[in-house]
Design a protein around this motif. Structure first.
Motif, PDB file in Angstrom:
ATOM      1  N   LEU A 156       0.838  -1.208   0.000  1.00 27.88           N
ATOM      2  CA  LEU A 156       0.000   0.000   0.000  1.00 27.88           C
ATOM      3  C   LEU A 156       0.867   1.250   0.000  1.00 27.88           C
ATOM      4  O   LEU A 156       1.873   1.322   0.733  1.00 27.88           O
ATOM      5  N   TYR A 157       0.470   2.256  -0.803  1.00 27.17           N
ATOM      6  CA  TYR A 157       1.102   3.575  -0.729  1.00 27.17           C
ATOM      7  C   TYR A 157       0.588   4.258   0.537  1.00 27.17           C
ATOM      8  O   TYR A 157      -0.518   3.949   1.014  1.00 27.17           O
ATOM      9  N   GLU A 158       1.410   5.202   1.060  1.00 33.57           N
ATOM     10  CA  GLU A 158       1.076   5.768   2.373  1.00 33.57           C
ATOM     11  C   GLU A 158      -0.307   6.400   2.416  1.00 33.57           C
ATOM     12  O   GLU A 158      -0.996   6.320   3.424  1.00 33.57           O
ATOM     13  N   SER A 190       5.038  -6.864  -5.193  1.00 34.12           N
ATOM     14  CA  SER A 190       3.944  -6.748  -6.160  1.00 34.12           C
ATOM     15  C   SER A 190       2.666  -6.436  -5.379  1.00 34.12           C
ATOM     16  O   SER A 190       2.530  -6.842  -4.221  1.00 34.12           O
ATOM     17  N   TYR A 191       1.766  -5.681  -6.005  1.00 35.83           N
ATOM     18  CA  TYR A 191       0.546  -5.279  -5.278  1.00 35.83           C
ATOM     19  C   TYR A 191      -0.605  -5.137  -6.261  1.00 35.83           C
ATOM     20  O   TYR A 191      -0.398  -5.020  -7.480  1.00 35.83           O
ATOM     21  N   ALA A 192      -1.818  -5.109  -5.700  1.00 36.78           N
ATOM     22  CA  ALA A 192      -3.024  -4.984  -6.536  1.00 36.78           C
ATOM     23  C   ALA A 192      -3.364  -3.503  -6.716  1.00 36.78           C
ATOM     24  O   ALA A 192      -3.348  -2.742  -5.746  1.00 36.78           O
ATOM     25  N   PHE A 211      -2.901  -7.358 -10.368  1.00 35.79           N
ATOM     26  CA  PHE A 211      -1.566  -7.128  -9.798  1.00 35.79           C
ATOM     27  C   PHE A 211      -0.599  -6.411 -10.727  1.00 35.79           C
ATOM     28  O   PHE A 211      -0.645  -6.565 -11.945  1.00 35.79           O
ATOM     29  N   ARG A 212       0.282  -5.620 -10.099  1.00 39.46           N
ATOM     30  CA  ARG A 212       1.422  -5.012 -10.776  1.00 39.46           C
ATOM     31  C   ARG A 212       2.684  -5.682 -10.247  1.00 39.46           C
ATOM     32  O   ARG A 212       2.789  -5.960  -9.049  1.00 39.46           O
ATOM     33  N   PRO A 213       3.681  -5.895 -11.129  1.00 35.84           N
ATOM     34  CA  PRO A 213       4.955  -6.412 -10.626  1.00 35.84           C
ATOM     35  C   PRO A 213       5.623  -5.371  -9.724  1.00 35.84           C
ATOM     36  O   PRO A 213       5.422  -4.168  -9.909  1.00 35.84           O
ATOM     37  N   ALA A 214       6.400  -5.843  -8.749  1.00 35.89           N
ATOM     38  CA  ALA A 214       7.061  -4.957  -7.782  1.00 35.89           C
ATOM     39  C   ALA A 214       7.900  -3.902  -8.501  1.00 35.89           C
ATOM     40  O   ALA A 214       8.606  -4.219  -9.464  1.00 35.89           O
ATOM     41  N   HIS A 215       7.817  -2.662  -8.022  1.00 34.87           N
ATOM     42  CA  HIS A 215       8.562  -1.573  -8.674  1.00 34.87           C
ATOM     43  C   HIS A 215       8.763  -0.401  -7.737  1.00 34.87           C
ATOM     44  O   HIS A 215       8.004  -0.220  -6.786  1.00 34.87           O
ATOM     45  N   ILE A 216       9.783   0.372  -8.043  1.00 33.00           N
ATOM     46  CA  ILE A 216      10.000   1.672  -7.401  1.00 33.00           C
ATOM     47  C   ILE A 216       9.724   2.718  -8.481  1.00 33.00           C
ATOM     48  O   ILE A 216      10.206   2.589  -9.609  1.00 33.00           O
ATOM     49  N   HIS A 217       8.941   3.754  -8.135  1.00 29.33           N
ATOM     50  CA  HIS A 217       8.667   4.848  -9.091  1.00 29.33           C
ATOM     51  C   HIS A 217       9.760   5.906  -8.990  1.00 29.33           C
ATOM     52  O   HIS A 217      10.191   6.253  -7.880  1.00 29.33           O
ATOM     53  N   LEU A 218      10.145   6.458 -10.140  1.00 29.72           N
ATOM     54  CA  LEU A 218      11.089   7.583 -10.159  1.00 29.72           C
ATOM     55  C   LEU A 218      10.662   8.593 -11.207  1.00 29.72           C
ATOM     56  O   LEU A 218      10.260   8.219 -12.321  1.00 29.72           O
TER      57      LEU A 218
HETATM   58 FE    FE Z   1       3.159   1.789  -8.286  1.00 27.97          FE
END
Ligand code: FE
Ligand code: BEZ
Length: 288
Positions: A156-158, A190-192, A211-218
């Motif tokens: 989860l995002y904050e 990974s998250y929904a 689901f999305r594969p695990a990632h860091i956004h930049l």
């Molecule tokens: Fe994301």
């Protein structure tokens, strides 16, 4: 008098827009109407299906507020967002590839010193992310800004999670005189994507997962360069080939390598074992 045969209806609509003063709007709408009518003829849309479609779009609109944009989510899961992105970033010239922005960016993340952590709650497995920001000709870019965000270990995002501190797992970092950057995040999971609305219902009806594969956004920017919105994906993630929003790109999939060097761990103020990712970001000079 218009003659409303199946084909003539389309022509009548196109004729009605013939005087549109904005040529781009006219082109876009002409094409949209032509394709939309062709689609309706091709599938021979029933009245019930038309009503279902209208209800779906109505519910999609009703789901939108300042925190939730269900129409963009619909664009994401139908591949429209990534197609628009691809068309608008055709000539990369070796620059880092862009991918989906997503709805969870927040402005105003704190600028942190080189090597600092973006985790405010200490959860998750630490990862040191380090490398350079370079121009397409290989020149390092000092003072480039990396704006970073990711989910916590619960996916989860904050802003989705009242348990997390405000602005958890967000931070900005500037490259040094040699274009170098480093920060500590957590190994992403990974998250929904939000699937409690009409878009989630559509995914389930289509036999798809959210689901999305695990990632860091930049989001990486620098004066005189074209900014890039991108991700770092985790190699080996089970959803790399079935990202719910079609955002995966091979060039952005990286090895998260486990390390247990105590000295380096102490330097980054992390415990062993920790993960490390080395990745250089390449920016295109503006106005090329
Ligand atoms: Fe994301
Ligand atoms: C994201 O990666 O944060 C995201 C992208 C598209 C839809 C939902 C989430």
């Amino acid at each position: 008098m218009s003659n409303n045969t199946e084909e003539q209806i389309t022509q009548n609509v196109l004729n009605s827009m013939a005087q549109a003063p904005n040529p781009r709007l006219k082109k876009v709408m002409n094409s949209l109407i032509s394709h939309l009518h062709d689609f309706i003829r091709e599938v021979e849309l029933t009245q019930e299906e038309w009503a279902l479609g209208v209800q779906f779009l109505t519910r999609t609109g009703e789901m939108c507020d300042e925190k939730r944009q269900e129409f963009i989510l619909l664009s994401d899961i139908t591949g429209v967002t990534m197609l628009v992105d691809a068309i608008n970033h055709r000539l990369t010239d070796g620059a880092t590839e862009s991918t989906i922005f997503g709805p969870f960016y927040r402005e105003g993340a704190q600028e942190l010193p080189m090597g600092a952590t973006i985790s405010k709650d200490g959860r998750g497995e630490p990862v040191v992310v380090t490398g350079q920001v370079l121009s397409t000709d290989g020149t390092p870019i000092p003072g480039a800004l990396l704006d970073v965000w990711e989910t916590d270990e619960n996916g989860l995002y904050e802003q989705q999670d009242p348990e997390q501190p405000d602005m958890n797992l967000r931070g900005k970092f500037r490259t040094d005189s040699e274009g170098r950057y480093s920060f500590v995040g957590i190994k992403p999971v990974s998250y929904a994507i939000p699937d409690d609305g009409p878009v989630g219902q559509l995914l389930r009806a289509l036999g798809r997962h959210p689901f999305r594969p695990a990632h860091i956004h930049l989001l990486i920017s620098a004066d005189g360069f074209v900014p890039v919105t991108t991700h770092l994906f985790v190699k080996g993630d089970p959803y790399l080939d079935s990202d719910a929003v079609f955002g995966t790109k091979n060039s952005l999939v990286v090895d998260f390598i486990q390390h247990d060097a105590e000295e380096e761990a102490a330097h980054y103020n992390v415990t062993v074992p920790f993960y490390k990712v080395e990745y250089d970001f390449i920016l295109n000079p503006a106005g090329k």
